[in-house]
Design a protein around this motif. Structure first.
Motif, mmCIF file in Angstrom:
data_model
loop_
_atom_site.group_PDB
_atom_site.id
_atom_site.type_symbol
_atom_site.label_atom_id
_atom_site.label_comp_id
_atom_site.label_asym_id
_atom_site.label_seq_id
_atom_site.Cartn_x
_atom_site.Cartn_y
_atom_site.Cartn_z
ATOM 1 N N SER A 1 87.237 21.726 36.357
ATOM 2 C CA SER A 1 86.622 20.569 37.008
ATOM 3 C C SER A 1 85.552 19.906 36.134
ATOM 4 C CB SER A 1 86.010 20.985 38.341
ATOM 5 O OG SER A 1 85.022 21.973 38.133
ATOM 6 N N GLU A 2 85.054 20.608 35.123
ATOM 7 C CA GLU A 2 83.997 20.085 34.266
ATOM 8 C C GLU A 2 84.515 19.387 33.011
ATOM 9 O OE1 GLU A 2 81.802 23.567 33.359
ATOM 10 O OE2 GLU A 2 80.857 23.686 35.327
ATOM 11 N N VAL A 3 85.829 19.335 32.826
ATOM 12 C CA VAL A 3 86.409 18.805 31.597
ATOM 13 C C VAL A 3 86.329 17.276 31.590
ATOM 14 C CG1 VAL A 3 88.540 18.590 30.271
ATOM 15 C CG2 VAL A 3 87.951 20.764 31.329
ATOM 16 N N THR A 4 85.832 16.730 30.495
ATOM 17 C CA THR A 4 85.858 15.279 30.295
ATOM 18 C C THR A 4 86.788 15.001 29.119
ATOM 19 O OG1 THR A 4 83.945 15.410 28.834
ATOM 20 C CG2 THR A 4 83.523 14.914 31.144
ATOM 21 N N ARG A 5 87.659 14.012 29.288
ATOM 22 C CA ARG A 5 88.675 13.733 28.279
ATOM 23 C C ARG A 5 88.427 12.379 27.617
ATOM 24 N NH1 ARG A 5 92.082 17.876 29.191
ATOM 25 N NH2 ARG A 5 92.624 18.433 31.310
ATOM 26 N N LYS A 6 88.616 12.338 26.306
ATOM 27 C CA LYS A 6 88.510 11.111 25.542
ATOM 28 C C LYS A 6 89.888 10.742 25.010
ATOM 29 C CE LYS A 6 85.119 10.619 22.680
ATOM 30 N NZ LYS A 6 84.185 10.866 21.559
ATOM 31 N N TRP A 7 90.025 9.519 24.528
ATOM 32 C CA TRP A 7 91.267 9.036 23.933
ATOM 33 C C TRP A 7 91.048 8.840 22.435
ATOM 34 C CZ3 TRP A 7 95.937 7.619 26.426
ATOM 35 C CH2 TRP A 7 95.929 7.799 27.807
ATOM 36 N N TYR A 8 91.980 9.376 21.630
ATOM 37 C CA TYR A 8 91.915 9.231 20.183
ATOM 38 C C TYR A 8 93.172 8.552 19.680
ATOM 39 C CZ TYR A 8 87.994 12.482 20.238
ATOM 40 O OH TYR A 8 86.789 13.074 20.481
ATOM 41 N N LEU A 9 93.020 7.706 18.666
ATOM 42 C CA LEU A 9 94.133 7.002 18.043
ATOM 43 C C LEU A 9 94.261 7.479 16.606
ATOM 44 C CD1 LEU A 9 96.225 4.631 18.155
ATOM 45 C CD2 LEU A 9 94.421 3.227 17.173
ATOM 46 N N ILE A 10 95.479 7.891 16.239
ATOM 47 C CA ILE A 10 95.750 8.372 14.888
ATOM 48 C C ILE A 10 96.882 7.544 14.301
ATOM 49 C CG2 ILE A 10 96.535 10.324 13.502
ATOM 50 C CD1 ILE A 10 95.222 12.166 15.546
ATOM 51 N N ASP A 11 96.675 7.028 13.084
ATOM 52 C CA ASP A 11 97.721 6.299 12.374
ATOM 53 C C ASP A 11 98.408 7.270 11.422
ATOM 54 O OD1 ASP A 11 99.371 4.444 11.238
ATOM 55 O OD2 ASP A 11 97.789 3.275 10.283
ATOM 56 N N ALA A 12 99.712 7.505 11.621
ATOM 57 C CA ALA A 12 100.447 8.512 10.855
ATOM 58 C C ALA A 12 101.077 7.947 9.594
ATOM 59 C CB ALA A 12 101.531 9.138 11.727
ATOM 60 N N GLU A 13 100.822 6.707 9.270
ATOM 61 C CA GLU A 13 101.480 6.082 8.112
ATOM 62 C C GLU A 13 101.033 6.745 6.813
ATOM 63 O OE1 GLU A 13 102.272 1.695 6.156
ATOM 64 O OE2 GLU A 13 100.929 1.895 7.859
ATOM 65 N N GLY A 14 102.007 7.313 6.078
ATOM 66 C CA GLY A 14 101.740 7.943 4.789
ATOM 67 C C GLY A 14 101.101 9.312 4.880
ATOM 68 N N LYS A 15 100.919 9.859 6.068
ATOM 69 C CA LYS A 15 100.278 11.168 6.227
ATOM 70 C C LYS A 15 101.337 12.281 6.180
ATOM 71 C CE LYS A 15 96.103 9.571 7.238
ATOM 72 N NZ LYS A 15 96.262 8.183 7.480
ATOM 73 N N THR A 16 100.930 13.442 5.725
ATOM 74 C CA THR A 16 101.816 14.601 5.667
ATOM 75 C C THR A 16 101.998 15.172 7.065
ATOM 76 O OG1 THR A 16 100.914 15.073 3.481
ATOM 77 C CG2 THR A 16 102.194 16.818 4.519
ATOM 78 N N LEU A 17 103.227 15.540 7.397
ATOM 79 C CA LEU A 17 103.584 15.988 8.744
ATOM 80 C C LEU A 17 102.748 17.172 9.214
ATOM 81 C CD1 LEU A 17 105.440 15.946 11.236
ATOM 82 C CD2 LEU A 17 107.015 17.381 9.960
ATOM 83 N N GLY A 18 102.652 18.217 8.420
ATOM 84 C CA GLY A 18 101.935 19.418 8.838
ATOM 85 C C GLY A 18 100.451 19.203 9.010
ATOM 86 N N ARG A 19 99.862 18.434 8.117
ATOM 87 C CA ARG A 19 98.414 18.205 8.173
ATOM 88 C C ARG A 19 98.026 17.355 9.379
ATOM 89 N NH1 ARG A 19 96.091 20.092 3.503
ATOM 90 N NH2 ARG A 19 97.559 20.447 1.822
ATOM 91 N N ILE A 20 98.834 16.366 9.682
ATOM 92 C CA ILE A 20 98.521 15.526 10.840
ATOM 93 C C ILE A 20 98.818 16.277 12.139
ATOM 94 C CG2 ILE A 20 100.723 14.318 11.100
ATOM 95 C CD1 ILE A 20 99.065 11.761 11.447
ATOM 96 N N SER A 21 99.831 17.139 12.129
ATOM 97 C CA SER A 21 100.198 17.895 13.328
ATOM 98 C C SER A 21 99.126 18.911 13.705
ATOM 99 C CB SER A 21 101.528 18.613 13.126
ATOM 100 O OG SER A 21 102.555 17.682 12.937
ATOM 101 N N THR A 22 98.517 19.543 12.712
ATOM 102 C CA THR A 22 97.455 20.505 13.022
ATOM 103 C C THR A 22 96.253 19.813 13.638
ATOM 104 O OG1 THR A 22 96.668 20.362 10.750
ATOM 105 C CG2 THR A 22 98.096 22.204 11.292
ATOM 106 N N GLU A 23 95.932 18.623 13.154
ATOM 107 C CA GLU A 23 94.799 17.882 13.710
ATOM 108 C C GLU A 23 95.093 17.433 15.141
ATOM 109 O OE1 GLU A 23 91.031 16.491 13.831
ATOM 110 O OE2 GLU A 23 91.948 17.684 12.247
ATOM 111 N N ILE A 24 96.324 16.994 15.390
ATOM 112 C CA ILE A 24 96.720 16.588 16.742
ATOM 113 C C ILE A 24 96.666 17.780 17.688
ATOM 114 C CG2 ILE A 24 98.641 15.743 18.136
ATOM 115 C CD1 ILE A 24 99.478 14.083 15.654
ATOM 116 N N ALA A 25 97.190 18.925 17.255
ATOM 117 C CA ALA A 25 97.179 20.132 18.086
ATOM 118 C C ALA A 25 95.749 20.576 18.391
ATOM 119 C CB ALA A 25 97.953 21.253 17.398
ATOM 120 N N ARG A 26 94.854 20.447 17.426
ATOM 121 C CA ARG A 26 93.448 20.814 17.622
ATOM 122 C C ARG A 26 92.799 19.922 18.678
ATOM 123 N NH1 ARG A 26 88.328 19.880 15.449
ATOM 124 N NH2 ARG A 26 89.029 17.976 14.448
ATOM 125 N N LEU A 27 93.107 18.618 18.634
ATOM 126 C CA LEU A 27 92.545 17.693 19.615
ATOM 127 C C LEU A 27 93.129 17.926 21.004
ATOM 128 C CD1 LEU A 27 92.605 14.434 17.492
ATOM 129 C CD2 LEU A 27 90.570 15.654 18.255
#
Length: 142
Positions: free
Chosen positions: A9-35
């Motif tokens: 009940s105490e969780v507050t959620r934010k919205w994040y935008l990530i541009d995947a153009e030219g980014k490596t799949l694994g590196r961007i996926s770990t950051e998304i999973a962390r968020l």
């Protein structure tokens, strides 16, 4: 000192935008999973779903290193005997480019009941446009 344990009940959620153009799949996926999991917050608790919403644009322009474009194989089973289907990275990127990031992030999240609600907060878009302009979206540079 007592340990802090957050409650759902105490969780507050934010919205994040990530541009995947030219980014490596694994590196961007770990950051998304962390968020999605909420590990970037000081109130992180493993058994509480305290992550944020993540919007990924240009999902079709994600890259992989080495020969993975031809060698990486995605497998799925239809449910019938002998029906294991295989698709390589290049073909999947042409047909369903958002599926590549979705499968990569899904494999990095915990394999329990928290994974499904976390995946629902991941929004993938092939082009530059997204439909969540009404939310106050914060752009992340990775």
């Amino acid at each position: 000192m007592k340990s802090y344990i957050s409650k759902p009940s105490e969780v507050t959620r934010k919205w994040y935008l990530i541009d995947a153009e030219g980014k490596t799949l694994g590196r961007i996926s770990t950051e998304i999973a962390r968020l999605l999991r909420g590990k970037h917050k000081v109130t992180f608790t493993p058994h509480v779903d305290g992550g944020d919403f993540v919007i990924v644009i240009n999902a079709d322009k994600v890259v992989v290193t080495g020969n993975k474009t031809d060698d990486k194989i995605y497998r799925r089973h239809t449910g019938y005997i002998g029906n294991m289907k295989e698709t390589n990275f290049r073909k999947l990127q042409q047909e369903k480019p958002e599926e590549i990031i979705k499968l990569s992030v899904r494999g990095m999240l915990p394999k329990n009941k928290l994974r499904a609600p976390m995946m629902k907060r991941l929004r993938l878009f092939v082009g530059n446009e997204h439909t969540h302009a009404a939310q106050s979206v914060e752009t992340l540079n990775i």
